[in-house]
Enzyme design. Sequence first.
Site, PDB file in Angstrom:
ATOM      1  N   ILE A 111      -4.310   0.578   9.112  1.00  0.00           N
ATOM      2  CA  ILE A 111      -3.053   0.371   8.379  1.00  0.00           C
ATOM      3  C   ILE A 111      -1.996  -0.155   9.360  1.00  0.00           C
ATOM      4  O   ILE A 111      -1.078   0.564   9.774  1.00  0.00           O
ATOM      5  CB  ILE A 111      -2.528   1.671   7.726  1.00  0.00           C
ATOM      6  CG1 ILE A 111      -3.593   2.381   6.923  1.00  0.00           C
ATOM      7  CG2 ILE A 111      -1.333   1.351   6.819  1.00  0.00           C
ATOM      8  CD1 ILE A 111      -3.139   3.723   6.354  1.00  0.00           C
ATOM      9  N   PRO A 112      -2.115  -1.416   9.753  1.00  0.00           N
ATOM     10  CA  PRO A 112      -1.069  -1.990  10.620  1.00  0.00           C
ATOM     11  C   PRO A 112       0.249  -2.033   9.849  1.00  0.00           C
ATOM     12  O   PRO A 112       0.280  -2.339   8.653  1.00  0.00           O
ATOM     13  CB  PRO A 112      -1.585  -3.400  10.908  1.00  0.00           C
ATOM     14  CG  PRO A 112      -3.047  -3.346  10.609  1.00  0.00           C
ATOM     15  CD  PRO A 112      -3.194  -2.349   9.506  1.00  0.00           C
ATOM     16  N   HIS A 113       1.333  -1.701  10.534  1.00  0.00           N
ATOM     17  CA  HIS A 113       2.619  -1.660   9.845  1.00  0.00           C
ATOM     18  C   HIS A 113       3.754  -1.961  10.810  1.00  0.00           C
ATOM     19  O   HIS A 113       3.600  -1.828  12.021  1.00  0.00           O
ATOM     20  CB  HIS A 113       2.841  -0.292   9.183  1.00  0.00           C
ATOM     21  CG  HIS A 113       2.697   0.853  10.134  1.00  0.00           C
ATOM     22  ND1 HIS A 113       1.466   1.347  10.509  1.00  0.00           N
ATOM     23  CD2 HIS A 113       3.614   1.592  10.788  1.00  0.00           C
ATOM     24  CE1 HIS A 113       1.641   2.353  11.359  1.00  0.00           C
ATOM     25  NE2 HIS A 113       2.927   2.512  11.540  1.00  0.00           N
ATOM     26  N   GLY A 114       4.868  -2.382  10.248  1.00  0.00           N
ATOM     27  CA  GLY A 114       6.032  -2.675  11.069  1.00  0.00           C
ATOM     28  C   GLY A 114       7.286  -2.745  10.232  1.00  0.00           C
ATOM     29  O   GLY A 114       7.234  -2.830   9.001  1.00  0.00           O
TER      30      GLY A 114
END
Length: 158
Positions: free
Chosen positions: A65-68
């Site tokens: 779950i890449p997030h930014g």
Amino acid sequence: MNRLAQILPKENIRISLKATSKKRVFEQASLIFESTCKIARSKIFNSLFSREKLGSTGLGNGIAIPHGRLEGLKKSVAVVLSLDVPIPFDAIDGKAVDLLIFLLVPTSSSKDHLEILAEVANMLSDNKFIDELRFSTSTDQLYKGICSWVQTDSKIAD
């Protein structure tokens, strides 16, 4: 409707995507976000990859779950990618990743960011749901699977 379904336009889903590395999959997601958000892909990539450098967002079981957070973003948005071949990702269990849910939220949305992450993590603790996503043969099928997910675990406290 669950939080992920609310922020996931169907056009932000790709299945059987070809990617050879973590960097390439982040570039692919950034291109999709650029089209949806009208924000430069380099800005999106930098936000996502900067977070990834702090520690892998690979949860294990082939999922990440890449997030930014992103300055100038008006509302939270997601991209879901199912890869044709798993890629190395430095996940907690050491397994390669083939299912990624990318999240971008406005910089001012700390609470929303955490709530979305928590719900997505809860979704991805359901092995039947994961299989449904992983083995979807069309974007429509994957999208319908995400939209139909409902919280069934009553042990989460308010």
